[in-house]
Design a protein around this motif. Sequence first.
Motif, PDB file in Angstrom:
ATOM      1  N   ASP A 208       4.585 -40.013  15.872  1.00 54.48           N
ATOM      2  CA  ASP A 208       4.446 -39.248  17.105  1.00 54.48           C
ATOM      3  C   ASP A 208       5.807 -38.777  17.593  1.00 54.48           C
ATOM      4  N   LEU A 262      -4.749 -32.482  17.318  1.00 53.86           N
ATOM      5  CA  LEU A 262      -3.818 -33.594  17.126  1.00 53.86           C
ATOM      6  C   LEU A 262      -3.934 -34.635  18.237  1.00 53.86           C
ATOM      7  N   ARG A 264      -6.613 -35.552  19.483  1.00 54.82           N
ATOM      8  CA  ARG A 264      -7.750 -36.402  19.125  1.00 54.82           C
ATOM      9  C   ARG A 264      -7.426 -37.270  17.910  1.00 54.82           C
ATOM     10  N   ASP A 265      -6.565 -36.753  17.011  1.00 54.66           N
ATOM     11  CA  ASP A 265      -6.250 -37.492  15.785  1.00 54.66           C
ATOM     12  C   ASP A 265      -4.752 -37.373  15.500  1.00 54.66           C
ATOM     13  N   SER A 268      -3.069 -37.589  11.873  1.00 53.55           N
ATOM     14  CA  SER A 268      -3.527 -36.723  10.789  1.00 53.55           C
ATOM     15  C   SER A 268      -2.377 -35.912  10.200  1.00 53.55           C
TER      16      SER A 268
END
Lengths: 296, 199
Positions: A208, A262, A264-265, A268
Motif C-alpha cells: 500500500d 483497488l 475493494r481489493d 491485487s
Amino acid sequence: MTIDHHDGTGCDAFADALSPYLEGELDPSTGSGQTATSRARVEAHAAACAECGALLADLRRISAEAAALPMLEPSHDLWQGIAARIEAPVIPLGASSDLAAPRSRLARRWRPGVAAAALVLMTAGVTYVATRASLRSEPVGAPAPIAQGPAPAPAEDASPSMTELVQRQARLAQADSLQAIERGDQSPVRPRPGPERSTPSLLVSSADAAASSVDSLYGQEIARLRTLIARRSASLDPATVAIIERNLGIIDSAIVRSRAALERDPASGFLNEQLTSALERKVELLRTAATLPARS
Amino acid sequence: MAAVLISEVTASPAMHAGGDPDVALAAAGDRQAFERLYRRHAARVYTLCARMAGDRTRGEELTQDVFVRAWEKLHLFRGESSFSTWLHRLAVNVVLNDRKSEGRRRARFEEEGEDDAGGGIDTFAAPGPAAMPAAGPGDRMDLEAAIAKLPPGARRVFLLHDVEGYTHEEIAASTGVTTGATKAQLHRARLLLREALNR
C-alpha cells in the motif's frame, strides 16, 4: 468494343486504357486486332475525340505540375522542439509490462515503484527541457536587469537542484520498493521460519505504501506537466487541445475505476498494474502535449 | 508493420559520412552538426510531411518526428545513398507509420475513423483545422489545395509517385498493397484532382 470508335463505346475503351497508357504499359505498336489497345490507338482516339483528348491533356498537365510543385516552409523554426526531444532520454513506458515474461506476484508488487522511479526521472527531464525551451521562446515581460559584478548563472545551472530533487524522490521510491521485495521474500511465496518472518498484513501495508508513493510521484509529474501545458495553451492549436482533453477524460475515467476497484481489493497485483498503466498513459499523453510545436 | 523504404542495417563507422562531414559528426553525437543538417534538409522533409498529412500543423509535428528519428538512427546510415535520399526515405517511413499509429490511437480512444484504409474512395476528404491552403469562394482550387483534399490513400500514392518520383513497386512495398492497387489509387487521384481543378 474497340478504342477506335469515336462514340460511347470507344470512349469507354479509352477510359479503360488511360491508366495503363499513362503508366507506359501499353504496346507502342499500332496494333491491328479488334481489341488491341496500343499507345497509338489511345493517342488516335484522343486526337479525334475532344472530350477524351481534353481528359488526357488535363491528366498529363496535373502530373507535370505536381512534379514541379515548390517546396513549403514550416511556419516557425522547428529545431527548438527537435533539440528538446533529442536532449531528453526516452524510456518506453509500457514496454516492460507488454513484452516481459509472466512475472511472479512478488515482482508485480515492486514493479510499479521502480517504474515510477524511472518515469519520474525521465518525465521530469522532459518537463525541464520543455519548460526551458518554452520559456526561451516566450517573450519576457520585463527587461532583464543589467548585471552588476559577476554574470548571473545561466538557467542551465538550475537543473542540478531539480534533478537532485527528482533523483531523491526516485531513490526513496526505489528504496520503498526494495524494502517491499525484501519483505516479500519472506512472504507466503517463499516462507521462512523464524522471528523475522513477515505477516501478510505487513506485506499488504508495504505494498500500500509503495502504491501510495507511486501515485504521489505520478501526481507530482502530472501536476508539473499540467502547469506547463496551461502556460503554453495560448500557443497550442485549440482543436488539438480539445482532443487531448477528451482523451485525458477517458484515461481519468479508467484511473477512477482502477482506484475504486483497488479500494475493494488493495492487494491485487492486476489492479495495481491497471492503475499504473493508466497513469503512465496519462503522463505520456501530457508529455506529448507539453512538447507539441506551437500552432502556426 | 509496413515494409520500409530504408534498410536499417549496422554500418561501419567509416561509412557514416557518405561524403558529408556533418553527417559523420552528427553520427558521433555532435548536435551542432545535426542542427546544420536540419537547416539544410528541413524544408524538403517538411514539404513531404505536410503534403502527405494534408495538414501543415501535423506536417510540422511529423517533421520533428523525422529528425528525432534520424538522430536516433544516424549511426545506422551506411552512406550507400546520399544522406538526403536516406533522410527522405526515413521521412516517408515515419509518415506512413504515423498513419498506422494514428489508426490505432483512434481505435483506442474511439475517435471517428478516417475515410479509407488504403482502398481509396471516390470523394474528397474533409479538411482539418490546419489544412493546406484552400481556394476562397468563387476561386478555382489550386493544385496544392486539391491534393490536400484527396482521400488519404489516393493522396499518399499520388504524392509518392507524381511528386516524389517513387515507382509503383516501391510504393506498394512501403504501403503493403499491390502495385495494381497503387496504380488504381494514382489514377483515381488524378481524376479527382482534375474534377476539383475544373470546378
